[in-house]
Design an enzyme around this catalytic site. Structure first.
Site, mmCIF file in Angstrom:
data_model
loop_
_atom_site.group_PDB
_atom_site.id
_atom_site.type_symbol
_atom_site.label_atom_id
_atom_site.label_comp_id
_atom_site.label_asym_id
_atom_site.label_seq_id
_atom_site.Cartn_x
_atom_site.Cartn_y
_atom_site.Cartn_z
ATOM 1 N N ASP A 35 44.512 43.449 44.973
ATOM 2 C CA ASP A 35 45.216 43.165 46.291
ATOM 3 C C ASP A 35 46.745 42.332 45.330
ATOM 4 O O ASP A 35 46.556 41.511 44.568
ATOM 5 C CB ASP A 35 44.414 42.958 47.694
ATOM 6 N N ASP A 69 48.848 45.407 40.907
ATOM 7 C CA ASP A 69 49.683 45.635 41.653
ATOM 8 C C ASP A 69 49.579 47.545 41.793
ATOM 9 O O ASP A 69 49.515 47.611 39.807
ATOM 10 C CB ASP A 69 51.262 45.703 41.276
ATOM 11 N N VAL A 70 48.774 48.244 42.609
ATOM 12 C CA VAL A 70 48.289 49.720 41.823
ATOM 13 C C VAL A 70 49.230 50.251 41.149
ATOM 14 O O VAL A 70 49.265 51.324 40.412
ATOM 15 C CB VAL A 70 47.798 49.871 43.086
ATOM 16 N N ASN A 94 41.415 51.492 47.130
ATOM 17 C CA ASN A 94 41.036 52.130 49.269
ATOM 18 C C ASN A 94 43.171 52.510 48.772
ATOM 19 O O ASN A 94 43.727 51.847 50.281
ATOM 20 C CB ASN A 94 40.568 50.513 49.286
ATOM 21 N N TYR A 127 52.784 60.269 54.305
ATOM 22 C CA TYR A 127 51.225 60.043 54.660
ATOM 23 C C TYR A 127 50.478 61.133 54.390
ATOM 24 O O TYR A 127 49.856 61.346 53.268
ATOM 25 C CB TYR A 127 51.285 59.195 55.372
ATOM 26 N N LYS A 134 48.078 61.621 50.626
ATOM 27 C CA LYS A 134 45.983 61.572 51.393
ATOM 28 C C LYS A 134 45.834 62.646 51.065
ATOM 29 O O LYS A 134 44.524 63.302 50.335
ATOM 30 C CB LYS A 134 46.256 61.197 52.537
ATOM 31 N N THR A 173 43.050 49.212 62.510
ATOM 32 C CA THR A 173 42.944 48.080 61.768
ATOM 33 C C THR A 173 44.494 48.229 61.790
ATOM 34 O O THR A 173 45.186 48.661 62.717
ATOM 35 C CB THR A 173 42.453 48.230 60.132
#
Length: 267
Positions: free
Chosen positions: A39, A65-66, A92, A161, A165, A198
């Protein structure tokens, strides 16, 4: 031993410091896997890894850092050093920024594209290079990409978004085809989580109310529940259990698939 037993497996969970990612890391550890949490939230990620260790799991944290190829290279090297292999990657990490199309913010859209799409694609790249024959792990494995029910429904305020996805769904299927065609031995699937309370899910409800789409955040939540045959919001455990299943031998002949875990909302 059950077919859901992940003893001896080594897993990397991106965005694992909190929320769904933390729940997935915990579930993988409970199933017997050694887990590395990756993360950008370093302090929180270290705390989450420590909590898993306190519960008896093998768990570490690595910064990631993806969106950066070099960060992926370093993170995978760290996982291999810490665990001695890599069998499971859970892609994720993601961000959601609510915007009406009429007020579209290109900076926000590019951020979602960078984290959600580029980040997932880079994860696939490095998983394949590591898990395929001749790779540093080289015994095949599993990649589980986290998409969203937003990829399968039309809900106002989340066009950008939803697009990212949906892209994860396509990346998943093409990656599965490439892995099979080229003999990598890596299964690739995705999960479509429903709305879960969340930090990200709660913020979406607040944002939708602030945009005038619903009178209040609670009304936004109630609208989602009303669209869900299951009659409730998702729970972190619902999504985590799906990840454990797809990572396990119980799913050994499943690849290129998308698993809705949304109470029927996206059907």
């Amino acid at each position: 031993m059950t077919r859901y037993d992940l003893a001896g497996r080594k897993a990397l969970v991106t965005g694992g410091a909190r929320g769904l990612g933390a729940g997935m890391a915990e579930a993988l550890a409970e199933a017997g896997a050694a887990v590395v949490i990756a993360d950008v939230l370093e302090d929180l990620g270290k705390e989450t890894a420590q909590a898993l260790r306190d519960a008896g799991a093998t768990a570490e944290f690595v910064p990631l850092d993806v969106t950066e190829d070099s960060s992926w290279e370093q993170a995978v090297h760290s996982v291999l050093d810490a665990l001695g292999g890599l069998d499971i990657l859970v892609n994720n990490a993601g961000v959601e920024i609510t915007n009406l199309l009429v007020d579209l913010d290109p900076v926000a859209l590019r951020k979602m594209l960078d984290v959600n799409v580029v980040g997932t694609a880079l994860g696939l790249k490095h998983a394949f290079r590591t898990m395929r024959p001749g790779g540093a792990a080289g015994d095949g494995g599993v990649v589980i990409n986290i998409a969203s029910v937003a990829a399968t429904i039309a809900f106002p305020g989340i066009a950008g978004y939803s697009a990212t996805k949906s892209a994860i769904d396509r990346l998943t299927r093409v990656a599965a085809a490439e892995s099979g065609k080229l003999g990598y031995g890596v299964r690739v699937n995705c999960v479509y989580p429903g709305l879960t309370p969340t930090a990200m899910g709660n913020q979406l409800a607040v944002d939708c109310a602030e945009l005038g789409l619903f009178p209040s955040p609670q009304d936004a939540v109630e609208a989602v529940v009303a669209l869900t045959p299951g009659g409730r919001l998702g729970r972190v455990g619902d999504m985590a259990s799906a990840v454990v299943f797809l990572a396990s031998d119980a799913a050994e002949f499943i690849t290129g698939a998308g698993l809705p875990v949304d109470g029927g909302m996206g059907m």
